[in-house]
Design an enzyme around this catalytic site. Structure first.
Site, PDB file in Angstrom:
ATOM      1  N   GLY A  12       0.776  -1.243   0.000  1.00  0.00           N
ATOM      2  CA  GLY A  12       0.000   0.000   0.000  1.00  0.00           C
ATOM      3  C   GLY A  12       0.801   1.282   0.000  1.00  0.00           C
ATOM      4  O   GLY A  12       0.284   2.330   0.385  1.00  0.00           O
ATOM      5  N   ASN A 109      -4.002   2.178 -13.665  1.00  0.00           N
ATOM      6  CA  ASN A 109      -3.116   1.287 -12.926  1.00  0.00           C
ATOM      7  C   ASN A 109      -1.707   1.866 -12.960  1.00  0.00           C
ATOM      8  O   ASN A 109      -1.362   2.617 -13.864  1.00  0.00           O
ATOM      9  CB  ASN A 109      -3.104  -0.093 -13.597  1.00  0.00           C
ATOM     10  CG  ASN A 109      -2.196  -1.080 -12.894  1.00  0.00           C
ATOM     11  OD1 ASN A 109      -2.168  -1.155 -11.657  1.00  0.00           O
ATOM     12  ND2 ASN A 109      -1.444  -1.859 -13.664  1.00  0.00           N
ATOM     13  N   HIS A 111       2.276   0.597 -13.026  1.00  0.00           N
ATOM     14  CA  HIS A 111       3.068  -0.606 -13.293  1.00  0.00           C
ATOM     15  C   HIS A 111       4.556  -0.246 -13.269  1.00  0.00           C
ATOM     16  O   HIS A 111       4.954   0.772 -13.847  1.00  0.00           O
ATOM     17  CB  HIS A 111       2.677  -1.181 -14.660  1.00  0.00           C
ATOM     18  CG  HIS A 111       3.409  -2.445 -14.975  1.00  0.00           C
ATOM     19  ND1 HIS A 111       3.094  -3.651 -14.375  1.00  0.00           N
ATOM     20  CD2 HIS A 111       4.461  -2.688 -15.793  1.00  0.00           C
ATOM     21  CE1 HIS A 111       3.924  -4.581 -14.822  1.00  0.00           C
ATOM     22  NE2 HIS A 111       4.764  -4.027 -15.678  1.00  0.00           N
ATOM     23  N   ASP A 147      -1.879  -5.015 -18.330  1.00  0.00           N
ATOM     24  CA  ASP A 147      -0.978  -3.868 -18.503  1.00  0.00           C
ATOM     25  C   ASP A 147      -0.903  -3.399 -19.962  1.00  0.00           C
ATOM     26  O   ASP A 147       0.167  -3.004 -20.452  1.00  0.00           O
ATOM     27  CB  ASP A 147       0.444  -4.212 -17.982  1.00  0.00           C
ATOM     28  CG  ASP A 147       0.421  -4.659 -16.528  1.00  0.00           C
ATOM     29  OD1 ASP A 147      -0.369  -4.099 -15.755  1.00  0.00           O
ATOM     30  OD2 ASP A 147       1.183  -5.577 -16.173  1.00  0.00           O
ATOM     31  N   GLU A 176       7.282   6.032  -8.701  1.00  0.00           N
ATOM     32  CA  GLU A 176       5.862   5.678  -8.824  1.00  0.00           C
ATOM     33  C   GLU A 176       4.998   6.629  -8.005  1.00  0.00           C
ATOM     34  O   GLU A 176       3.951   7.085  -8.447  1.00  0.00           O
ATOM     35  CB  GLU A 176       5.621   4.245  -8.329  1.00  0.00           C
ATOM     36  CG  GLU A 176       6.170   3.166  -9.219  1.00  0.00           C
ATOM     37  CD  GLU A 176       5.826   1.773  -8.704  1.00  0.00           C
ATOM     38  OE1 GLU A 176       4.714   1.560  -8.197  1.00  0.00           O
ATOM     39  OE2 GLU A 176       6.699   0.884  -8.803  1.00  0.00           O
TER      40      GLU A 176
HETATM   41  C1  GRF Z   1       4.063  -1.296  -7.208  1.00  0.00           C
HETATM   42  O1  GRF Z   1       5.379  -1.533  -7.641  1.00  0.00           O
HETATM   43  C2  GRF Z   1       3.132  -1.143  -8.365  1.00  0.00           C
HETATM   44  O2  GRF Z   1       3.729  -0.541  -9.481  1.00  0.00           O
HETATM   45  C3  GRF Z   1       2.799  -2.579  -8.699  1.00  0.00           C
HETATM   46  O3  GRF Z   1       2.685  -3.209  -7.451  1.00  0.00           O
HETATM   47  C4  GRF Z   1       3.474  -2.513  -6.485  1.00  0.00           C
HETATM   48  C5  GRF Z   1       2.568  -2.123  -5.376  1.00  0.00           C
HETATM   49  O4  GRF Z   1       3.266  -1.539  -4.313  1.00  0.00           O
HETATM   50  N1  GRF Z   1       1.608  -2.651  -9.511  1.00  0.00           N
HETATM   51  P1  GRF Z   1       2.459  -0.841  -3.124  1.00  0.00           P
HETATM   52  O5  GRF Z   1       1.479  -1.863  -2.573  1.00  0.00           O
HETATM   53  O6  GRF Z   1       1.749   0.351  -3.698  1.00  0.00           O
HETATM   54  O7  GRF Z   1       3.502  -0.469  -2.129  1.00  0.00           O
END
Ligand code: GRF
Length: 208
Positions: A12, A109, A111, A147, A176
């Site tokens: 999360g 999403n 990724h 994806d 991210e």
């Molecule tokens: C992230 O690397 C996201 O890109 C991928 O899953 C991971 C989730 O990490 N889809 P978190 O649960 O948000 O820390």
């Protein structure tokens, strides 16, 4: 302010980054509900601590997809919470017709690769093993594939000599957290349109 429902299965950190960005006034939207297919997902506790309604919702069976009944329950919960957008953040299930039909072009999403390279699981490991020199992350619309939806925004992350899956994943994860906020701000602003697979920011086109 636009409303977002988050679907997540694990740690999360992306969800937490969105919650923090709203508090800091950097995200022009707010998370109204967090749903997880796993009862023990740390994301649930993280969201609750921030005062956000967070629930485990049974996926119906083990496997890549939710059952149609389970997916209908996800749609109902998101609608009830008033979510206008759905942000997947480490949600380990493939979204199907009920959700896609309920939120057309409203599900995104994040990724951890520069799509279309390295879709699916363990994207950072795939990138490292392939030997790329530039990795990164992508926010994209969700469609019926894995994806494969139109790309909203990407950030490149250079691979360093001696990188491990862990060290590369951490540097990508930092990016991210920033990228998700920027991409959602663009989408929530409405200043974009879809031309085929291209997400075109209206400001960019107008040179404004
Ligand atoms: C992230 O690397 C996201 O890109 C991928 O899953 C991971 C989730 O990490 N889809 P978190 O649960 O948000 O820390």
């Amino acid at each position: 302010m636009s409303t977002i429902g988050v679907l997540a299965s694990g740690r999360g950190s992306n969800c937490e980054a969105l919650l923090q960005a709203t508090r800091a006034g950097r995200l022009h939207g707010r998370v109204v509900l967090v749903l997880s297919d796993r009862p023990d997902a740390p994301v649930l506790e993280k969201a609750r601590r921030q005062g956000v309604d967070a629930r485990h919702l049974d996926p119906g069976r083990a496997g890549a997809r939710l059952t149609p009944e389970a997916e209908a329950a996800y749609v109902a919960a998101l609608r009830e919470a008033g979510a206008e957008w759905v942000a997947l953040a480490g949600f380990m299930r493939i979204v199907g017709k009920p959700l896609l039909g309920a939120f057309p072009e409203r599900i995104v999403n994040i990724h951890p690769s520069l799509l279309p390279a390295f879709p699916g699981l363990e994207a950072q490991r795939q990138a490292l093993e392939y030997g790329v020199q530039v990795a990164g992350c992508t926010v994209h619309f969700v469609n019926e594939g894995v994806d494969t939806g139109p790309i909203v925004m990407q950030t490149a992350v250079p691979v360093r000599r001696g990188d491990t899956v862990e060290s590369l994943s951490l540097r990508i994860l930092d990016q991210e957290h920033e990228l998700y906020v920027r991409a959602l701000n663009l989408l929530l602003s409405g200043r974009w349109r879809l031309e085929g697979r291209r997400v075109v920011a209206i400001d960019e086109e107008d040179g404004a």
